[in-house]
Write an enzyme that holds these catalytic residues in place. Structure first.
Site, PDB file in Angstrom:
ATOM      1  N   HIS A   1       0.839  -1.102  -0.008  1.00 39.37           N
ATOM      2  CA  HIS A   1      -0.087   0.043   0.006  1.00 39.37           C
ATOM      3  C   HIS A   1       1.025   1.144   0.059  1.00 39.37           C
ATOM      4  O   HIS A   1       2.031   1.091   0.586  1.00 39.37           O
ATOM      5  CB  HIS A   1      -0.896   0.133   1.339  1.00 39.37           C
TER       6      HIS A   1
ATOM      7  N   CYS B   1      -4.787   2.272  -3.659  1.00 37.89           N
ATOM      8  CA  CYS B   1      -3.703   2.809  -3.004  1.00 37.89           C
ATOM      9  C   CYS B   1      -2.211   1.870  -3.290  1.00 37.89           C
ATOM     10  O   CYS B   1      -1.329   1.837  -2.289  1.00 37.89           O
ATOM     11  CB  CYS B   1      -3.667   3.151  -1.558  1.00 37.89           C
TER      12      CYS B   1
ATOM     13  N   LYS C   1      -9.738  -1.140  10.871  1.00 35.17           N
ATOM     14  CA  LYS C   1      -9.984  -2.320  10.092  1.00 35.17           C
ATOM     15  C   LYS C   1     -10.590  -3.525  10.686  1.00 35.17           C
ATOM     16  O   LYS C   1     -10.469  -4.612  10.266  1.00 35.17           O
ATOM     17  CB  LYS C   1      -8.602  -2.671   9.145  1.00 35.17           C
TER      18      LYS C   1
HETATM   19  N1  7TS Z   1      -1.474  -0.554   4.502  1.00 35.61           N
HETATM   20  C1  7TS Z   1      -2.416  -1.494   4.031  1.00 35.61           C
HETATM   21  C2  7TS Z   1      -2.097  -2.846   3.684  1.00 35.61           C
HETATM   22  C3  7TS Z   1      -4.055  -0.969   3.971  1.00 35.61           C
HETATM   23  O1  7TS Z   1      -4.866  -1.792   3.380  1.00 35.61           O
HETATM   24  C4  7TS Z   1      -4.306   0.341   4.404  1.00 35.61           C
HETATM   25  C5  7TS Z   1      -5.404   0.944   4.089  1.00 35.61           C
HETATM   26  C6  7TS Z   1      -3.306   1.254   4.939  1.00 35.61           C
HETATM   27  C7  7TS Z   1      -1.974   0.377   5.052  1.00 35.61           C
HETATM   28  C8  7TS Z   1      -3.515   2.412   5.376  1.00 35.61           C
HETATM   29  O2  7TS Z   1      -4.336   2.283   6.650  1.00 35.61           O
HETATM   30  P1  7TS Z   1      -5.035   3.769   7.108  1.00 35.61           P
HETATM   31  O3  7TS Z   1      -5.776   3.046   8.331  1.00 35.61           O
HETATM   32  O4  7TS Z   1      -3.939   4.443   7.581  1.00 35.61           O
HETATM   33  O5  7TS Z   1      -5.606   4.335   6.226  1.00 35.61           O
HETATM   34  N2  7TS Z   1      -6.181   0.382   3.052  1.00 35.61           N
HETATM   35  C9  7TS Z   1      -7.272   0.654   2.596  1.00 35.61           C
HETATM   36  C10 7TS Z   1      -7.973   0.011   1.356  1.00 35.61           C
HETATM   37  O6  7TS Z   1      -7.641  -1.038   1.118  1.00 35.61           O
HETATM   38  N3  7TS Z   1      -9.127   0.770   1.117  1.00 35.61           N
HETATM   39  O7  7TS Z   1      -9.225   1.785   1.777  1.00 35.61           O
HETATM   40  C11 7TS Z   1      -8.144   1.849   2.764  1.00 35.61           C
END
Ligand code: 7TS
Length: 403
Positions: free
Chosen positions: A120, A361, A223
């Site tokens: 990501h 992303c 999540k």
């Molecule tokens: N790393 C991974 C593997 C992720 O899926 C996400 C968010 C992040 C980092 C970042 O997380 P945050 O809570 O700091 O935003 N992934 C996603 C997604 O797959 N669709 O929307 C957000």
């Protein structure tokens, strides 16, 4: 697991979207919150709200104790050795940026940082920026077409110049559960510390940081059924002790004068300013909820959903599932020949189905597959096979409308 009972804990699911019952398949973006989490946040503001670690008065002590108990609960949840290894942050993105900031003095010109090709942006851009700033080099562990990582290649990438390996536990696009224990073993053999991006791993695997022997583990509460705006950076205490502080200000200091400031001990050294107390309590409530529901049962249920959905989708003409790893969790990305993912996602929404479309992303991963994006369905503990039936039918219907 009584799914009907579970669904009653998530009233948001019981609604119509565009005249159809909501099918919420966007859990990899964020999960819904059970009543216990909403109630915990509400109770905090109704009865306990106060700033933490700074008052002798009753409410401040109540809030401080609740906040520190939440830290302890999170530590136990991922089997950290000590609760001071749990740093509360805003989420995965902040946890990784925190680490990339405090790593600045450790990275010198000519050093290397390794990430994988399925990261990501949150676990790539901070390292890329750090490399640019310090004249270091970012190297990439490639992804194979089936969506797995090549561990033989990893051995070759880990030269003596490598200062950190940052890799995702579970791909938010491919659903691949990486063999992280083996990856960490290989890295440690070469003296390289490892950060796991656990944004998805925390929701679909049983995380044990001591068993993994991981140095850093970053995740977001939202999540895993907790509120947005709260996350964690787990760090092995030996590492957190030797790295410098992140932000400066209240809470993180020991003694301040105009001549010199000394800093607090762990974990406060990394938690400058007023923290998200309600978020931490909400996270504890969410983790209690999954523990009480039964982690093993949840994972079994999600695995059954993934298998069922894969079988159903594979029967749809023109279907291409992106990510075919053997070890895969409740995320399924796909494309249908001749149809843009955005168009399909829009029609699914009209039928009440929430999926995510786009690059998720992970633009370098999309480039690797030479695709503009995918449609992604991702499951949570409250999803059902009946919803997957509705989903598969809706895809067929949308495809016939778009062709
Ligand atoms: N790393 C991974 C593997 C992720 O899926 C996400 C968010 C992040 C980092 C970042 O997380 P945050 O809570 O700091 O935003 N992934 C996603 C997604 O797959 N669709 O929307 C957000």
């Amino acid at each position: 697991m009584d799914i009907n009972q579970i669904r009653k804990d998530f009233p948001i699911l019981d609604q119509k979207v565009n005249g159809n019952p909501l099918v919420y398949f966007d859990n990899a973006a964020t999960t819904q919150k059970p009543l216990t989490v909403i109630q915990r946040i509400s109770d905090y503001y109704l009865r306990e709200n106060s700033n933490v670690h700074r008052g002798v008065h009753h409410l401040s002590q109540v809030a401080t104790e609740a906040y520190e108990n939440a830290r302890k609960y999170v530590a136990d949840f991922i089997n950290a050795k000590e609760s001071k290894e749990i740093i509360f942050t805003r989420g995965t993105t902040e946890s990784i940026n925190l680490l990339a900031t405090v790593f600045v003095p450790w990275i010198h010109a000519g050093d290397e940082i390794v990430v994988s090709g399925m990261e990501h942006h949150s676990n790539m851009v901070p390292w890329q920026q750090l490399c640019e700033k310090n004249k270091a080099r970012l190297k990439v562990l490639p992804v194979a077409l089936n969506g797995t990582l090549d561990l033989d290649f990893l051995e070759k990438l880990l030269t003596p110049k490598v200062k950190l390996l940052a890799v995702t536990h579970l791909s938010n696009v491919l659903g691949t559960v990486n063999p992280v224990k083996e990856i960490i073993r290989i890295a440690h053999k070469k003296g390289v510390p490892v950060l796991l991006d656990g944004a998805q791993g925390i929701a679909h695997t049983k995380v044990d940081v001591q068993d993994l022997d991981v140095d850093f583990y970053a995740f977001s509460g939202h999540k895993v059924y907790a509120p947005m705006g709260i996350g964690v950076l787990y760090g092995r205490s030996a590492w957190l002790q030797k790295l410098p502080p992140y932000q400066f200000g209240g809470e993180m200091i020991d003694d301040v004068s105009f001549e010199k400031t000394t800093f607090s001990k762990l974990p406060y050294k990394y938690e400058a300013g007023t923290p998200n107390v309600a978020g931490a309590l909400g996270m504890e409530a969410a983790l209690r909820y999954v523990n009480e529901t039964g982690w093993e049962d949840i994972l079994k249920h999600e695995d059954a959903l993934l298998r069922y959905a894969t079988e159903k989708l594979e029967n749809i003409a023109g279907m291409r599932i992106i990510g075919q790893a053997k070890d895969k969790a409740a995320v399924i990305s796909f494309l249908i020949h001749g149809i843009h993912p955005f168009d399909l996602g829009t029609l699914l929404d009209q039928m009440g189905i929430a999926v995510r479309t786009g690059h998720h992303c992970a633009q370098p991963l999309m480039d690797f597959y030479c695709i503009p994006g995918t449609v992604r369905a991702s499951f949570g503990l409250y999803n059902t096979k009946e919803e997957i039936d509705i989903f598969a039918e809706a895809i067929e219907k949308a495809v016939s409308m778009l062709r």
